[in-house]
Design an enzyme around this catalytic site. Sequence first.
Site, PDB file in Angstrom:
ATOM      1  N   LYS A 250      49.850  49.713  47.423  1.00 41.31           N
ATOM      2  CA  LYS A 250      48.805  49.136  48.261  1.00 41.31           C
ATOM      3  C   LYS A 250      49.104  49.264  49.753  1.00 41.31           C
ATOM      4  O   LYS A 250      48.183  49.324  50.560  1.00 41.31           O
ATOM      5  CB  LYS A 250      48.542  47.671  47.875  1.00 41.31           C
ATOM      6  CG  LYS A 250      47.973  47.564  46.460  1.00 41.31           C
ATOM      7  CD  LYS A 250      47.206  46.296  46.191  1.00 41.31           C
ATOM      8  CE  LYS A 250      46.468  46.404  44.866  1.00 41.31           C
ATOM      9  NZ  LYS A 250      45.900  45.148  44.400  1.00 41.31           N
TER      10      LYS A 250
ATOM     11  N   LYS B  11      44.145  52.308  37.563  1.00 40.09           N
ATOM     12  CA  LYS B  11      43.801  51.036  36.929  1.00 40.09           C
ATOM     13  C   LYS B  11      42.385  50.609  37.323  1.00 40.09           C
ATOM     14  O   LYS B  11      41.932  50.887  38.431  1.00 40.09           O
ATOM     15  CB  LYS B  11      44.811  49.981  37.420  1.00 40.09           C
ATOM     16  CG  LYS B  11      44.687  48.627  36.759  1.00 40.09           C
ATOM     17  CD  LYS B  11      45.805  47.699  37.221  1.00 40.09           C
ATOM     18  CE  LYS B  11      45.472  46.914  38.471  1.00 40.09           C
ATOM     19  NZ  LYS B  11      44.406  45.937  38.323  1.00 40.09           N
TER      20      LYS B  11
ATOM     21  N   LYS C 115      39.303  44.666  39.994  1.00 44.97           N
ATOM     22  CA  LYS C 115      38.106  43.871  40.308  1.00 44.97           C
ATOM     23  C   LYS C 115      37.676  44.050  41.761  1.00 44.97           C
ATOM     24  O   LYS C 115      36.514  43.866  42.089  1.00 44.97           O
ATOM     25  CB  LYS C 115      38.339  42.403  39.955  1.00 44.97           C
ATOM     26  CG  LYS C 115      38.939  41.534  41.034  1.00 44.97           C
ATOM     27  CD  LYS C 115      38.895  40.093  40.626  1.00 44.97           C
ATOM     28  CE  LYS C 115      40.196  39.652  40.011  1.00 44.97           C
ATOM     29  NZ  LYS C 115      41.362  39.812  40.913  1.00 44.97           N
TER      30      LYS C 115
HETATM   31  P1  ATP Z   1      42.494  43.135  42.581  1.00 44.79           P
HETATM   32  O1  ATP Z   1      41.820  44.457  42.720  1.00 44.79           O
HETATM   33  O2  ATP Z   1      41.900  42.097  43.450  1.00 44.79           O
HETATM   34  O3  ATP Z   1      43.991  43.192  42.669  1.00 44.79           O
HETATM   35  P2  ATP Z   1      42.757  42.952  39.710  1.00 44.79           P
HETATM   36  O4  ATP Z   1      41.683  43.409  38.798  1.00 44.79           O
HETATM   37  O5  ATP Z   1      43.988  43.782  39.814  1.00 44.79           O
HETATM   38  O6  ATP Z   1      42.101  42.658  41.109  1.00 44.79           O
HETATM   39  P3  ATP Z   1      44.348  40.518  39.673  1.00 44.79           P
HETATM   40  O7  ATP Z   1      43.754  39.214  40.077  1.00 44.79           O
HETATM   41  O8  ATP Z   1      45.228  41.226  40.626  1.00 44.79           O
HETATM   42  O9  ATP Z   1      43.135  41.474  39.230  1.00 44.79           O
HETATM   43  O10 ATP Z   1      45.103  40.332  38.307  1.00 44.79           O
HETATM   44  C1  ATP Z   1      44.753  39.334  37.359  1.00 44.79           C
HETATM   45  C2  ATP Z   1      45.389  39.643  36.025  1.00 44.79           C
HETATM   46  O11 ATP Z   1      44.688  40.714  35.385  1.00 44.79           O
HETATM   47  C3  ATP Z   1      46.840  40.106  36.113  1.00 44.79           C
HETATM   48  O12 ATP Z   1      47.556  39.588  35.019  1.00 44.79           O
HETATM   49  C4  ATP Z   1      46.746  41.604  36.010  1.00 44.79           C
HETATM   50  O13 ATP Z   1      47.925  42.198  35.517  1.00 44.79           O
HETATM   51  C5  ATP Z   1      45.602  41.738  35.012  1.00 44.79           C
HETATM   52  N1  ATP Z   1      44.901  43.020  35.185  1.00 44.79           N
HETATM   53  C6  ATP Z   1      44.281  43.438  36.301  1.00 44.79           C
HETATM   54  N2  ATP Z   1      43.709  44.638  36.115  1.00 44.79           N
HETATM   55  C7  ATP Z   1      44.012  44.991  34.828  1.00 44.79           C
HETATM   56  C8  ATP Z   1      43.706  46.137  34.034  1.00 44.79           C
HETATM   57  N3  ATP Z   1      43.000  47.124  34.532  1.00 44.79           N
HETATM   58  N4  ATP Z   1      44.170  46.172  32.762  1.00 44.79           N
HETATM   59  C9  ATP Z   1      44.886  45.164  32.258  1.00 44.79           C
HETATM   60  N5  ATP Z   1      45.209  44.050  32.952  1.00 44.79           N
HETATM   61  C10 ATP Z   1      44.772  43.956  34.226  1.00 44.79           C
HETATM   62 MG    MG Z   2      45.549  43.202  41.227  1.00 41.57          MG
END
Ligand code: ATP
Ligand code: MG
Length: 329
Positions: free
Chosen positions: A112, A195, A198
Amino acid sequence: MKKVILTGVRPSGNLTLGNYLGAIKNFVDRQEQYDSYIFIADLHAITSPKDPQKLKEAVYNCVAMYLACGVDPKKTIVFKQSDVLEHGTLGFIMTFQTKMGELSRMTQFKLKSQQQTKEGVDTGLFVYPTLMVADILLYNTSIVPVGKDQQQHVELTRDLAERFNKRYGQTFTMPDVYVAPVGNKILNLQNPLEKMNKSDSGDNKGTIFLMDDIEVAKKKIMSAKTDNLAHVHFDEENQPGISNLMSILSKITDEDFESIEKRYEGKGYGEFKKEVAEVVAKTLAEIQAKFKQFNNKDMLDKILSNGAIDAQKVASQTLKRAANALGLN
Ligand code: ATP
Ligand code: MG
């Protein structure tokens, strides 16, 4: 006494199928077996500047989504991280127990920070893992279900807990990470080398948001990038797109890869995608129906204020123990 399970999500956007399958579902499936805590990681959401109003809305959205995904506030303590001030204080303490090298080798930081070079890299991006360390240690957590991307941060938590306990005497419980064998890294449907996130933009065709219109979500699956090998086979290296869809299907239905491969022997991708789309649509429809029920700010406020009181009781004891160990009181 039951062991403790804890997880959290950043209110940095609408929750995705990746968040659900990689973290929330694994938590929900275990909430009865453990003393359970789930939090909205709002302090983690300010690692990059956010519109304050949007952040507030995202917090409500995130709690309602937890409930819609099956989190039961009668069984689980649901709280907002910033309501429990001990997170900040223990986070600060744990930052001081950490080497620069330990943080700069974190994969998430490396990834990042590369995207931030223009205006400089935020310190928040560098030190947020030590806040995560505090989030976990405050509740004497034994198991932390997270996606693969967060595994390294839970391992850092173990390293720091061990070092602190050795230096200052037994203070923290050692947590274990739980990364599920299937669905721990759901990939972007349009770019199955990355990945699903969100914080990807709202109209992203590669990201399934849990609140996506059902027909839109189905279309996203139907137009997912695959390959021209024309057989449904789990091979993450050579067939990342198909393997990703298989992971999604398997995680939702519990059918193993071998059985899916057998059923689709000699059949095309179209048919396979259709099944994945239907299964995802059903999951989303169930979550969305419940979301409507729970999308009530008064009720959510009550859940969060009760949750903060319960969480704070445990967090304050742990912080006291850590402060005592350090000679701070
Ligand atoms: P951001 O883009 O804001 O980082 P994010 O989708 O990565 O959002 P986080 O809030 O960082 O979400 O992570 C929340 C939880 O979801 C964590 O346990 C993370 O490991 C899991 N997670 C996030 N994206 C994935 C994915 N694509 N597959 C499986 N687990 C995920
Ligand atoms: Mg994340």
